[in-house]
Design an enzyme around this catalytic site. Structure first.
Site, PDB file in Angstrom:
ATOM      1  N   LYS A   1      37.613  17.470  40.058  1.00  0.00           N
ATOM      2  CA  LYS A   1      36.205  17.091  40.271  1.00  0.00           C
ATOM      3  C   LYS A   1      36.207  15.606  40.621  1.00  0.00           C
ATOM      4  CE  LYS A   1      32.726  15.472  38.949  1.00  0.00           C
ATOM      5  NZ  LYS A   1      32.100  14.335  39.676  1.00  0.00           N
TER       6      LYS A   1
ATOM      7  N   GLU B   1      41.856   7.606  30.940  1.00  0.00           N
ATOM      8  CA  GLU B   1      42.101   6.262  31.490  1.00  0.00           C
ATOM      9  C   GLU B   1      40.728   5.633  31.676  1.00  0.00           C
ATOM     10  OE1 GLU B   1      44.935   4.950  31.755  1.00  0.00           O
ATOM     11  OE2 GLU B   1      46.433   6.498  32.119  1.00  0.00           O
TER      12      GLU B   1
ATOM     13  N   CYS C   1      39.851  -1.226  37.192  1.00  0.00           N
ATOM     14  CA  CYS C   1      39.878  -1.110  35.724  1.00  0.00           C
ATOM     15  C   CYS C   1      40.678  -2.245  35.103  1.00  0.00           C
ATOM     16  CB  CYS C   1      40.441   0.236  35.322  1.00  0.00           C
ATOM     17  SG  CYS C   1      42.055   0.574  36.041  1.00  0.00           S
TER      18      CYS C   1
ATOM     19  N   GLU D   1      32.350  -4.464  30.117  1.00  0.00           N
ATOM     20  CA  GLU D   1      32.927  -4.347  31.453  1.00  0.00           C
ATOM     21  C   GLU D   1      31.823  -4.458  32.506  1.00  0.00           C
ATOM     22  OE1 GLU D   1      34.372  -0.477  32.720  1.00  0.00           O
ATOM     23  OE2 GLU D   1      36.173  -1.414  33.514  1.00  0.00           O
TER      24      GLU D   1
END
Ligand code: NAD
Length: 491
Positions: A175, A250, A284, A385
């Protein structure tokens, strides 16, 4: 206008819902295509196909060398089509063509690396406590792996999951992100061209809250491999826990990049700029907290700001461009909100701080490379973040102080260290709470090196040879080698 379809059981098929999602080029603002908005019915069809391929099809009896041969063919096809695949990524996520071409160009290494391990997976013959028994283990694949990927490096992050899963004989339902689905659907055609049997790799497009949710809740999915934000990761983990399914997560980061006064400061300044502003901070591992030793703070920040002012924003297809637009509008809005939050908290702008407009930027979703100084590590701008071109600079006094600030965060994905003191390097590498520590470099990574997060940055590792075990389970087999009668009541 292109209309894309799901790839299920070796065929491109329309979504059961008959509905689609517009997909937009973040540089031109043009809606160039429509991707399927799939439902649980489409996910059901894909998981059923993957289950059949795992249990019954030619894939289920294929030898490891034969699987590896298919993977090598796939790797070669990715290389052959690298220009097209990279351009598809750029059209969807706005990263520069230069970066995406380099990234897609390295994807074949993942398929070759894990193809090389496919025929080295072996069980063991074990000693037993009975001389008339044989005991051995088999290393078996898990079944259907649900793979959910984000928009920043779509095909690359898929390879991290798919290559080891295929090498070990699993099948997959993918997906992709609703913002960057086109590359996975094009890649599916290469999977077919390489000769993989139908059902081994399926791609279902749609929203995380619909197709993604259906995939993570499906009872026949043996394991989930997810790359994305912390919120999505926690939702996947909770759904998997209800069915006792393992996960690889992750997730995000807020990585410290630590500069000591004894470093090669020119290299460190370039390293600091690359760590945060490459990919427009949509990475990331972005080095989004720059920790600078107090004695060099002002001069070092001045050099970083000078380099940052030289960054060229523009058309991502132009080789001269350093940073393209932000990948999509929701992310663009989020980044601007975070910048406003930093200002409200009292962080001081050294450069940037708003939308970027001007010649060559057209309708693109551009944000100025932004540097905040005077940041306290407890501020939200330092703790959360941003996933955009926003750097926080935080001064520190000494090694102990640097470690305290670096580790005082819920994330633990990466950490950078710039110093010439080799003893300090090893002291700090051991104590930094991060899955990867870069010393006098940043971002270096490859299929050979394990990658993953400490703390809220994730669970499990991707990359490296050991990682193959993430997609295997152990079965023990015990045989009586004699015809001797064994009393059923004897232990
Ligand atoms: P996201 O979490 O919004 O979405 C990622 C994927 O998960 C998408 O395909 C989305 O549709 C799906 N999804 C979202 N919620 C879901 C749910 N509840 N159930 C099932 N599927 C769901 O992330 P994003 O905005 O696409 O990507 C940015 C994030 O990804 C950042 O936080 C970044 O740090 C992280 N990221 C991590 C790594 C890593 O390797 N650690 C690499 C790249 C990106």
């Amino acid at each position: 206008m292109e209309v894309l379809e799901n790839y299920i059981d070796g065929r491109y098929v329309a979504p059961s819902t008959g509905t689609y999602i517009d997909t937009e080029n973040p540089f031109s603002g043009v809606v160039w295509g429509r991707i399927p908005r799939s439902s649980a019915i489409d996910v059901e069809a894909a998981v059923a196909a993957a289950s059949r391929a795992f249990r019954e099809g030619p894939w289920s009896t294929m030898t490891a060398p034969a699987r590896a041969a298919l993977m090598r063919r796939l790797a070669d096809l990715v290389l052959k089509n690298v220009d097209e695949l990279a351009a598809i990524e750029v059209r969807d996520n706005g990263k520069t063509y230069r970066e995406m071409k380099a990234q897609v160009g390295r994807i074949p290494e993942w398929y070759h690396f894990y193809a090389g391990l496919a025929d080295k997976i072996a069980g063991e013959v074990l000693p037993t406590d009975r001389s008339d028994h044989l005991s051995y283990t088999r290393r078996e694949p898990l079944g259907v792996i649900g793979m959910i990927t984000p928009w920043n490096s779509p095909l690359n992050l898929l390879a991290w999951k798919l290559a080891p899963a295929l090498a070990t004989g699993n099948t997959a339902v993918v997906k992709p992100s609703e913002f960057t689905t086109a590359s996975a659907l094009r890649f599916a055609a290469l999977v077919e061209e390489a000769g993989f049997p139908p059902g081994v790799v399926n791609v279902v497009s749609g929203l995380g809250s619909e197709a993604g949710k259906a995939l993570v809740e499906h009872p026949d999915v043996a394991k989930l491999a997810f790359t994305g934000g912390v919120d999505g990761g926690l939702a996947v983990y909770a759904a998997a826990a209800k069915r006792l399914r393992p996960v690889i997560l992750e997730l995000g980061g807020k990585s410290p990049n630590i500069v000591f006064a004894d470093a090669n400061l020119e290299n460190a300044a370039h390293g600091a700029v690359a760590a945060i502003f490459a990919s427009g901070g949509q990475s990331c591992i972005a080095g989004s907290r720059l920790l600078v030793e107090r004695s060099i703070h002002d001069a070092f920040v001045a050099r970083v700001v000078e380099l940052t002012r030289g960054i060229r924003l523009g058309d991502p297809m132009d080789p001269a461009t350093h940073i393209g637009p932000v990948a999509n509008r929701p992310q663009y809005d989020r980044i601007l909100q975070r910048i406003a939050m930093g200002k409200e908290e009292g962080a001081v702008l050294a450069c940037g701080g708003g939308p970027a407009t001007g010649p060559g930027l057209g309708e693109g979703l551009f944000i100025e490379p932004t540097i905040f100084v005077g940041v306290d590590n407890r501020m939200r701008i330092a703790q959360e973040e941003v996933f955009g071109p926003v750097l926080c600079v935080i001064p520190f006094d000494d090694e102990t102080d640097a470690l305290r600030i670096a580790n005082d965060i819920r994330f633990g994905l990466g950490a950078g260290l710039w110093t010439r003191d080799v003893n300090r390097v090893h002291r700090m590498a051991a104590r930094l709470q991060a899955g990867t520590v870069w010393v006098n470099t940043y971002r270096a990574s490859s299929n050979i090196t394990p990658f993953g997060g400490y703390k809220m940055s994730g669970l499990g590792r991707e990359g490296g040879a050991d990682m193959i075990h993430e997609y295997l389970q152990t079965k023990s087999v015990l045989l009586n080698l004699t015809d001797a009668y064994v009393s059923p009541f004897q232990a």
